[in-house]
Design a protein around this motif. Structure first.
Motif, PDB file in Angstrom:
ATOM      1  N   TRP A  53      48.021  79.191  49.810  1.00 54.49           N
ATOM      2  CA  TRP A  53      47.175  78.071  49.376  1.00 54.49           C
ATOM      3  C   TRP A  53      46.380  78.377  48.119  1.00 54.49           C
ATOM      4  O   TRP A  53      46.290  77.542  47.223  1.00 54.49           O
ATOM      5  CB  TRP A  53      46.238  77.661  50.515  1.00 54.49           C
ATOM      6  N   ILE A  54      45.775  79.541  48.022  1.00 50.66           N
ATOM      7  CA  ILE A  54      44.920  79.793  46.855  1.00 50.66           C
ATOM      8  C   ILE A  54      45.748  80.000  45.584  1.00 50.66           C
ATOM      9  O   ILE A  54      45.212  79.952  44.475  1.00 50.66           O
ATOM     10  CB  ILE A  54      43.966  80.997  47.080  1.00 50.66           C
ATOM     11  N   ASN A  55      47.061  80.192  45.763  1.00 53.67           N
ATOM     12  CA  ASN A  55      47.940  80.315  44.601  1.00 53.67           C
ATOM     13  C   ASN A  55      48.697  79.022  44.315  1.00 53.67           C
ATOM     14  O   ASN A  55      49.537  78.978  43.405  1.00 53.67           O
ATOM     15  CB  ASN A  55      48.926  81.470  44.792  1.00 53.67           C
ATOM     16  N   ASP A  56      48.404  77.988  45.079  1.00 53.06           N
ATOM     17  CA  ASP A  56      49.034  76.694  44.842  1.00 53.06           C
ATOM     18  C   ASP A  56      48.463  76.058  43.575  1.00 53.06           C
ATOM     19  O   ASP A  56      47.252  76.147  43.320  1.00 53.06           O
ATOM     20  CB  ASP A  56      48.781  75.778  46.045  1.00 53.06           C
ATOM     21  N   PRO A  57      49.287  75.404  42.743  1.00 53.59           N
ATOM     22  CA  PRO A  57      48.785  74.776  41.512  1.00 53.59           C
ATOM     23  C   PRO A  57      47.654  73.776  41.744  1.00 53.59           C
ATOM     24  O   PRO A  57      46.730  73.694  40.917  1.00 53.59           O
ATOM     25  CB  PRO A  57      50.032  74.072  40.955  1.00 53.59           C
ATOM     26  N   LEU A  58      47.707  73.043  42.850  1.00 51.92           N
ATOM     27  CA  LEU A  58      46.634  72.096  43.152  1.00 51.92           C
ATOM     28  C   LEU A  58      45.301  72.819  43.363  1.00 51.92           C
ATOM     29  O   LEU A  58      44.254  72.360  42.914  1.00 51.92           O
ATOM     30  CB  LEU A  58      46.970  71.278  44.409  1.00 51.92           C
ATOM     31  N   PHE A  59      45.366  73.953  44.065  1.00 52.79           N
ATOM     32  CA  PHE A  59      44.152  74.722  44.314  1.00 52.79           C
ATOM     33  C   PHE A  59      43.617  75.313  43.019  1.00 52.79           C
ATOM     34  O   PHE A  59      42.412  75.275  42.736  1.00 52.79           O
ATOM     35  CB  PHE A  59      44.427  75.827  45.334  1.00 52.79           C
ATOM     36  N   LYS A  60      44.518  75.839  42.209  1.00 49.19           N
ATOM     37  CA  LYS A  60      44.096  76.442  40.945  1.00 49.19           C
ATOM     38  C   LYS A  60      43.511  75.419  39.967  1.00 49.19           C
ATOM     39  O   LYS A  60      42.787  75.786  39.038  1.00 49.19           O
ATOM     40  CB  LYS A  60      45.275  77.167  40.292  1.00 49.19           C
ATOM     41  N   ASN A  61      43.819  74.146  40.236  1.00 49.03           N
ATOM     42  CA  ASN A  61      43.313  73.086  39.366  1.00 49.03           C
ATOM     43  C   ASN A  61      41.914  72.608  39.763  1.00 49.03           C
ATOM     44  O   ASN A  61      41.310  71.783  39.071  1.00 49.03           O
ATOM     45  CB  ASN A  61      44.282  71.903  39.373  1.00 49.03           C
TER      46      ASN A  61
END
Length: 334
Positions: free
Chosen positions: A285-293
């Motif tokens: 999850w923390i490496n998901d693009p949505l999270f990083k955004n």
């Protein structure tokens, strides 16, 4: 009578007189010693014997005949309560994580027997410890209440809420330490007020709370352990998390935007039996693009904290360590 005879008679009388005094003093000393021993014994009896008292709890009323010496505790937050009150249980349910105790309590639990886990404690092990008080929880242990009551006086809290203080007050009554319990709460509340003064405008920062678990992600609201303390401190929360209930469970990745805030704390439940599934989900999850955004991520204001301290332990010792973390992240880190 000659002078010698007079002197001899006088000497004899003097010796006899001195012997009488010596024996009299010895008798007084012995009497004082016996009186002192009786008084000490009486004082010790007064210290160890207390009047029976009755505790009203989730299952009714329970009479406890004297200060309990062998207590078995069946919840993690209850274990912390007893330790804070100066009571080391003879038996306790093992911590949700740890072997078998959380790191922050293991030094205090060296001689304590594990009676199984909180969801399913062993009645046989509890009975073998010959307790004079058992403390449990209706939500967890209602089905075995009668069995436990047959072993020893048993007191149950109603449920496990975010507000740990409610159960703490019951536990203090159960072990006949209300005065000590009041001081523990007063000391915590005083520390909160002092910390609020130091935080000042930082309390306006919206704090987001996320938990990763094996197979599930949650966004925590206000009726959680961390949520209650944040609320007492006066912190703002993101709009979707500023709710009086427990949490948004089983969130999907489409809900990642709801995790945004000015600062984000996340913690991960990693019990041994799930073989690292929690941390794997966290990493995904923390490496998901949505999270990083997320803005909070872009601003580099996310922090991984200890699941036991921020959620799982749920007791007063963890609550004070939680305040340590608040000081660390808001007052000492740049």
């Amino acid at each position: 009578m000659g002078t010698y005879s007079k002197r001899k008679s006088f000497s004899t009388l003097l010796v006899a007189f001195l012997l009488v005094i010596v024996f009299a003093l010895a008798g007084c000393g012995q009497e004082e010693k016996q009186t002192s021993q009786k008084n000490n014994a009486s004082n010790e009896a007064n210290k160890t014997e207390s009047k029976p008292y009755t505790v009203e709890h989730a299952m009714g009323k329970t009479e406890i005949k004297g200060d309990p010496k062998r207590v078995v505790i069946l919840t993690n937050e209850g274990t912390e309560a007893l330790l804070a009150l100066g009571v080391t249980p003879v038996g306790a349910v093992q911590s949700w994580t740890g072997d078998p105790w959380y790191n922050h309590i293991k030094d205090k639990m060296k001689d304590v027997k594990s009676v199984g886990n909180e969801g399913e404690p062993s009645v046989e092990t509890i009975a073998s410890l010959k307790p004079d008080l058992i403390i449990g929880n209706k939500m967890r242990h209602e089905k075995i209440y009668e069995q436990l009551s047959a072993i020893a006086p048993t007191v149950f809290a109603e449920t496990l809420r975010g507000d740990w203080k409610e159960n703490f007050e019951l536990y203090a009554k159960a072990v006949n330490k209300e005065e000590e319990g009041n001081k523990v709460i007063a000391d915590f509340d005083k520390r909160v007020e002092e910390l609020k003064g130091k935080l000042g405008d930082k309390l306006n920062e919206k704090v987001s709370i996320v938990r990763f678990m094996p197979g599930e992600v949650r966004i925590y609201h206000k009726d959680t352990f961390s949520g209650v303390i944040l609320d007492q401190l006066g912190f703002a929360r993101p709009e979707g998390q500023d709710q009086p209930d427990f949490a948004e469970k089983n969130v999907t990745k489409e809900r990642i935007p709801a995790m945004d805030g000015d600062i984000l704390f996340y913690f991960t439940y990693d019990p041994a039996e799930t073989k690292g599934e929690g941390p794997k989900l966290e990493d995904e999850w923390i490496n998901d693009p949505l999270f990083k955004n997320l803005n909070v991520v872009k601003n580099n204001n996310i922090h991984k904290v200890d699941d036991a301290i921020w959620n799982t332990a749920g007791g007063v010792l963890a609550a004070n360590l939680f305040l340590d973390d608040i000081e660390k992240y808001f007052l000492t880190e740049k």
